[in-house]
Write an enzyme that holds these catalytic residues in place. Structure first.
Site, PDB file in Angstrom:
ATOM      1  N   GLU A 196      -2.802   8.087  -5.565  1.00 53.67           N
ATOM      2  CA  GLU A 196      -2.883   7.423  -6.874  1.00 53.67           C
ATOM      3  C   GLU A 196      -4.022   8.035  -7.679  1.00 53.67           C
ATOM      4  O   GLU A 196      -5.078   8.305  -7.097  1.00 53.67           O
ATOM      5  CB  GLU A 196      -3.113   5.912  -6.687  1.00 53.67           C
ATOM      6  CG  GLU A 196      -1.923   5.235  -6.052  1.00 53.67           C
ATOM      7  CD  GLU A 196      -2.118   3.721  -5.833  1.00 53.67           C
ATOM      8  OE1 GLU A 196      -3.079   3.152  -6.378  1.00 53.67           O
ATOM      9  OE2 GLU A 196      -1.303   3.127  -5.111  1.00 53.67           O
ATOM     10  N   HIS A 238       0.100   0.441  -9.925  1.00 53.18           N
ATOM     11  CA  HIS A 238      -0.764  -0.425  -9.098  1.00 53.18           C
ATOM     12  C   HIS A 238      -1.241  -1.641  -9.916  1.00 53.18           C
ATOM     13  O   HIS A 238      -2.437  -1.855 -10.110  1.00 53.18           O
ATOM     14  CB  HIS A 238      -1.961   0.354  -8.543  1.00 53.18           C
ATOM     15  CG  HIS A 238      -2.530  -0.253  -7.285  1.00 53.18           C
ATOM     16  ND1 HIS A 238      -3.046   0.494  -6.262  1.00 53.18           N
ATOM     17  CD2 HIS A 238      -2.661  -1.557  -6.895  1.00 53.18           C
ATOM     18  CE1 HIS A 238      -3.496  -0.317  -5.307  1.00 53.18           C
ATOM     19  NE2 HIS A 238      -3.261  -1.561  -5.667  1.00 53.18           N
ATOM     20  N   ARG A 241       0.832  -1.199   0.000  1.00 54.32           N
ATOM     21  CA  ARG A 241       0.000   0.000   0.000  1.00 54.32           C
ATOM     22  C   ARG A 241       0.868   1.251   0.000  1.00 54.32           C
ATOM     23  O   ARG A 241       1.907   1.303   0.664  1.00 54.32           O
ATOM     24  CB  ARG A 241      -0.885   0.049   1.261  1.00 54.32           C
ATOM     25  CG  ARG A 241      -2.186  -0.682   1.092  1.00 54.32           C
ATOM     26  CD  ARG A 241      -3.057   0.014   0.051  1.00 54.32           C
ATOM     27  NE  ARG A 241      -4.246  -0.743  -0.299  1.00 54.32           N
ATOM     28  CZ  ARG A 241      -4.322  -1.644  -1.275  1.00 54.32           C
ATOM     29  NH1 ARG A 241      -3.263  -1.925  -2.019  1.00 54.32           N
ATOM     30  NH2 ARG A 241      -5.456  -2.247  -1.544  1.00 54.32           N
TER      31      ARG A 241
HETATM   32  N1  LIG Z   1      -0.484  -4.133  -5.279  1.00 56.98           N
HETATM   33  C1  LIG Z   1      -1.631  -4.743  -5.340  1.00 56.98           C
HETATM   34  O1  LIG Z   1      -2.342  -4.678  -6.334  1.00 56.98           O
HETATM   35  C2  LIG Z   1      -2.080  -5.583  -4.197  1.00 56.98           C
HETATM   36  C3  LIG Z   1      -2.788  -6.759  -4.445  1.00 56.98           C
HETATM   37  C4  LIG Z   1      -3.220  -7.532  -3.354  1.00 56.98           C
HETATM   38  C5  LIG Z   1      -2.929  -7.107  -2.063  1.00 56.98           C
HETATM   39  N2  LIG Z   1      -2.261  -5.940  -1.869  1.00 56.98           N
HETATM   40  C6  LIG Z   1      -1.917  -5.520  -0.504  1.00 56.98           C
HETATM   41  O2  LIG Z   1      -0.933  -6.400   0.028  1.00 56.98           O
HETATM   42  C7  LIG Z   1      -0.972  -6.372   1.448  1.00 56.98           C
HETATM   43  C8  LIG Z   1      -0.879  -7.775   2.018  1.00 56.98           C
HETATM   44  O3  LIG Z   1      -1.972  -8.540   1.586  1.00 56.98           O
HETATM   45  P1  LIG Z   1      -2.197 -10.053   2.119  1.00 56.98           P
HETATM   46  O4  LIG Z   1      -3.309 -10.603   1.310  1.00 56.98           O
HETATM   47  O5  LIG Z   1      -0.917 -10.768   2.217  1.00 56.98           O
HETATM   48  O6  LIG Z   1      -2.738  -9.727   3.575  1.00 56.98           O
HETATM   49  P2  LIG Z   1      -2.694 -10.695   4.845  1.00 56.98           P
HETATM   50  O7  LIG Z   1      -3.706 -10.154   5.789  1.00 56.98           O
HETATM   51  O8  LIG Z   1      -2.794 -12.116   4.452  1.00 56.98           O
HETATM   52  O9  LIG Z   1      -1.248 -10.453   5.444  1.00 56.98           O
HETATM   53  C9  LIG Z   1      -0.846  -9.263   6.060  1.00 56.98           C
HETATM   54  C10 LIG Z   1       0.151  -9.634   7.134  1.00 56.98           C
HETATM   55  O10 LIG Z   1       0.650  -8.405   7.683  1.00 56.98           O
HETATM   56  C11 LIG Z   1       0.840  -8.649   9.072  1.00 56.98           C
HETATM   57  N3  LIG Z   1       0.896  -7.362   9.753  1.00 56.98           N
HETATM   58  C12 LIG Z   1      -0.122  -6.558  10.146  1.00 56.98           C
HETATM   59  N4  LIG Z   1       0.371  -5.459  10.748  1.00 56.98           N
HETATM   60  C13 LIG Z   1       1.723  -5.588  10.739  1.00 56.98           C
HETATM   61  C14 LIG Z   1       2.782  -4.773  11.223  1.00 56.98           C
HETATM   62  N5  LIG Z   1       2.539  -3.606  11.834  1.00 56.98           N
HETATM   63  N6  LIG Z   1       4.053  -5.204  11.028  1.00 56.98           N
HETATM   64  C15 LIG Z   1       4.298  -6.387  10.399  1.00 56.98           C
HETATM   65  N7  LIG Z   1       3.340  -7.211   9.949  1.00 56.98           N
HETATM   66  C16 LIG Z   1       2.061  -6.793  10.111  1.00 56.98           C
HETATM   67  C17 LIG Z   1      -0.323  -9.517   9.476  1.00 56.98           C
HETATM   68  O11 LIG Z   1      -0.037 -10.234  10.657  1.00 56.98           O
HETATM   69  C18 LIG Z   1      -0.451 -10.441   8.274  1.00 56.98           C
HETATM   70  O12 LIG Z   1       0.265 -11.641   8.483  1.00 56.98           O
HETATM   71  C19 LIG Z   1      -2.260  -5.597   1.784  1.00 56.98           C
HETATM   72  O13 LIG Z   1      -1.916  -4.276   2.090  1.00 56.98           O
HETATM   73  C20 LIG Z   1      -3.039  -5.620   0.488  1.00 56.98           C
HETATM   74  O14 LIG Z   1      -3.919  -4.541   0.399  1.00 56.98           O
HETATM   75  C21 LIG Z   1      -1.818  -5.193  -2.901  1.00 56.98           C
HETATM   76  O1  LIG Z   2      -8.023  -3.490  -7.780  1.00 56.70           O
HETATM   77  C1  LIG Z   2      -6.827  -3.598  -8.026  1.00 56.70           C
HETATM   78  O2  LIG Z   2      -6.367  -3.751  -9.146  1.00 56.70           O
HETATM   79  C2  LIG Z   2      -5.825  -3.555  -6.861  1.00 56.70           C
HETATM   80  C3  LIG Z   2      -6.187  -4.470  -5.765  1.00 56.70           C
HETATM   81  C4  LIG Z   2      -5.184  -4.531  -4.648  1.00 56.70           C
HETATM   82  O3  LIG Z   2      -4.677  -3.307  -4.309  1.00 56.70           O
HETATM   83  C5  LIG Z   2      -5.786  -5.197  -3.451  1.00 56.70           C
HETATM   84  O4  LIG Z   2      -5.641  -4.716  -2.334  1.00 56.70           O
HETATM   85  O5  LIG Z   2      -6.392  -6.257  -3.644  1.00 56.70           O
END
Ligand SMILES: NC(=O)c1ccc[n+]([C@@H]2O[C@H](COP(=O)([O-])OP(=O)(O)OC[C@H]3O[C@@H](n4cnc5c(N)ncnc54)[C@H](O)[C@@H]3O)[C@@H](O)[C@H]2O)c1
Ligand SMILES: O=C(O)CC[C@@H](O)C(=O)O
Length: 526
Positions: A259, A278, A230
């Protein structure tokens, strides 16, 4: 027919599912004011990361029942505002896990081998092999911040590439980290030792600006930072300064504080930085997954069923929901029934979880019972999201008890409502093919499946009373579908439960209580 607004690009597979139960309008690129103007017409809103669902939009969404985020992060939705209004917010926790993990891994390799800039130079007609000498990831330290779904997949692939894995996640046990081949360390040690730092955490008050001038100063001058989680977790100007001054080796960013990324010094940092718009979730596979996952949940909520990945219903994860779904229906039916038997204002609801329901996982059943209890007062405005808040605001005291030793049925639920007009109780269980049965009313054992219209009497168990009641109902043209008497002792007090085909006509309850031996009569609609 319900109406769904899709305000970001969503795969057709999702639209097809929604179209089975609703009229679907796809209107992308709406300005906030335009969204506010039209949102009042819709029962559901489906978004990706492009739409920011603010409190203002939620307030204007007077018909909204559900907001579906086709992705993981719900930081673009004002979830507390939605919760206050009883709007369910759902996401797709796993649909894009692999896509996001693979994007992070692609960033690690691209940054190490300068692939984007080398590619651009060849396309410009150059053949420069000196500028783009890279680094191997083999045997390098990868520091994973956040060892959840995405972080874990990154770990397993990076391990196969021969990287040494350090991880920081305060909510993960050492054993779990070890199972994934990671050494769990504190954040300072990770910053000091990592050659690559990849972020896979949510943006929260604790993680905002986690990477700042101070933490950047702890890193190796060759360290490379990857953020596919994020925007806002990295202080972008501190990062730009650290790269310019050679304090760290480089960065690859998929997400940004604001963004789309506007004017930014990040754009001018050459081959030591990679920027993508993104794209973490942008694979064909992930977009189909998240669209189906979220559209199915919106469809279910429109059909009156619970959603499997609601982020604002405590304790209701997909696996728990699968197990509890039939019991949620039981709890809701019993709540609705006991609320109508109690009449008046209910002050205390006691929920007794018995047999195999007496586990900690059963908390959502209490919420479902409250939803049923409040249905008469709030109708469709009460749901799993706001039932507890609504009960609290009405001063209803909820007492939850568990009795694992109760063995009448595998699992049964007993509700007792005490209100201004007295106390009533009902018990129910799932029998046979998970069919709901009432097994007790006001302490009298019965065994009937509930029906839409029911009549209950409390009467003296004596000859002739059933016939008199039957004749009376017949004289009002009320057809009885089934009838059962529950009693504890012969010729003592008894309860009669009747399923009737139509609602009881006005005034007939008074006539029923005039029948000698009948003390009380209650009609309910379920
Ligand atoms: N770039 C993209 O398009 C995209 C796509 C999917 C997910 N994401 C983002 O990726 C991130 C992770 O997603 P996920 O599905 O693995 O989530 P998840 O909930 O499975 O994992 C997140 C992990 O972060 C840990 N966490 C929470 N607070 C913390 C802290 N202060 N320090 C260290 N660890 C901490 C939690 O314990 C958990 O294990 C999210 O922010 C999600 O929005 C981005
Ligand atoms: O919608 C998207 O393409 C981004 C999704 C991603 O940021 C998420 O948190 O799942």
């Amino acid at each position: 027919m319900s109406k769904v607004l899709v305000s970001d690009p969503i795969d057709q597979a999702g639209i097809d599912i929604l179209s089975q139960v609703a009229t679907v309008d796809v209107k992308t690129g709406l300005k906030p004011a335009e969204l506010i103007e039209i949102i009042g017409e819709y029962d559901a809103l489906m978004i990706r990361s492009g739409t920011r669902v603010t409190q203002e939009i939620i307030e204007a969404g007077t018909q909204l029942k559900i907001i579906g985020r086709a992705g993981v992060g719900v930081d673009n939705v004002d979830v507390p505002a939605a919760t206050r209004k009883g709007i369910i917010v759902v996401n797709s926790p796993e649909g894009n896990t692999i896509a996001a993990a693979e994007h992070a891994l692609a960033m690690i390799l691209s940054l190490s081998r300068h692939i984007p800039d080398a590619n651009a130079s060849v396309k410009r007609g150059e053949w420069d092999r000196k500028t783009f000498v890279g680094a191997e990831v083999y045997k390098k330290n990868l520091g994973i911040v956040g060892l959840g779904k995405i972080g874990s997949h990154v770990a397993s692939v990076a391990k196969a590439m021969g990287m040494k894995l350090l991880a920081y996640d305060p909510f993960i046990s050492t054993e779990r980290a070890e199972q994934m081949g990671c050494q769990l360390v504190d954040l300072d040690l990770l910053f000091q030792q990592a050659d690559y730092i990849t972020l896979h955490i949510p943006k929260t008050p604790e993680t905002t600006n986690l990477i700042n001038a101070k933490t950047l100063a702890k890193m190796k001058p060759t360290a490379r930072i990857i953020n596919c989680a994020r925007g806002g977790i990295i202080d972008e100007s501190a990062l730009a300064a650290a790269i310019k001054e050679g304090k760290i080796g480089g960065a690859a960013l998929d997400v940004f504080d604001s963004e789309p990324l506007g004017e930014s010094e990040l754009r001018s940092l050459g081959k030591d930085i990679i920027l993508t718009p993104h794209l973490g979730a942008s694979t064909t596979e992930a977009q189909v997954n998240v669209a189906i996952d979220v559209a199915e949940q919106i469809r279910d909520v429109i059909l009156g069923l619970p959603a499997r990945s609601a982020v604002n219903i405590p304790g209701l994860g997909p696996d728990i929901l699968e197990e509890l779904k039939p019991y949620m229906q039981l709890a809701e039916t019993l709540g609705n029934l006991v609320g109508q038997l109690a009449g008046g204002r209910v002050e205390t609801l006691t929920v007794k979880l018995q047999g195999e329901l007496a586990t900690n996982k059963s908390q959502p059943l209490v919420v479902a019972a409250l939803k049923g209890l409040l249905y008469q007062a709030l109708r469709e405005r009460v749901n799993y999201v706001n039932a507890s808040i609504e009960a609290k605001e009405r001063g209803i005291r909820v007492i939850e008890t568990r009795d694992a030793s109760a063995r009448d049925y595998a699992g049964s639920l007993h509700l007792e409502a005490t209100g201004t007009l007295g106390t009533h109780s009902v018990t129910g269980a799932l029998l046979g093919d998970k069919e709901i049965h009432l097994t007790d009313v006001d302490g009298f054992p019965i065994n009937v499946p509930p029906s839409k219209y029911m009549l209950f009497t409390l009467h003296r168990d004596m000859p002739g009373i059933i016939g008199k009641l039957g004749s009376l109902l017949g004289s009002f043209n009320v057809n009885i579908a089934s009838m059962q008497v529950g009693r504890k002792i012969v010729r003592g007090d008894a309860v009669m439960a009747l399923s009737i085909d139509d609602p009881l006509p006005d005034g007939i309850l008074d006539e029923i209580t005039k029948v000698p031996g009948i003390r009380d009569a209650y009609t309910v609609t379920l």
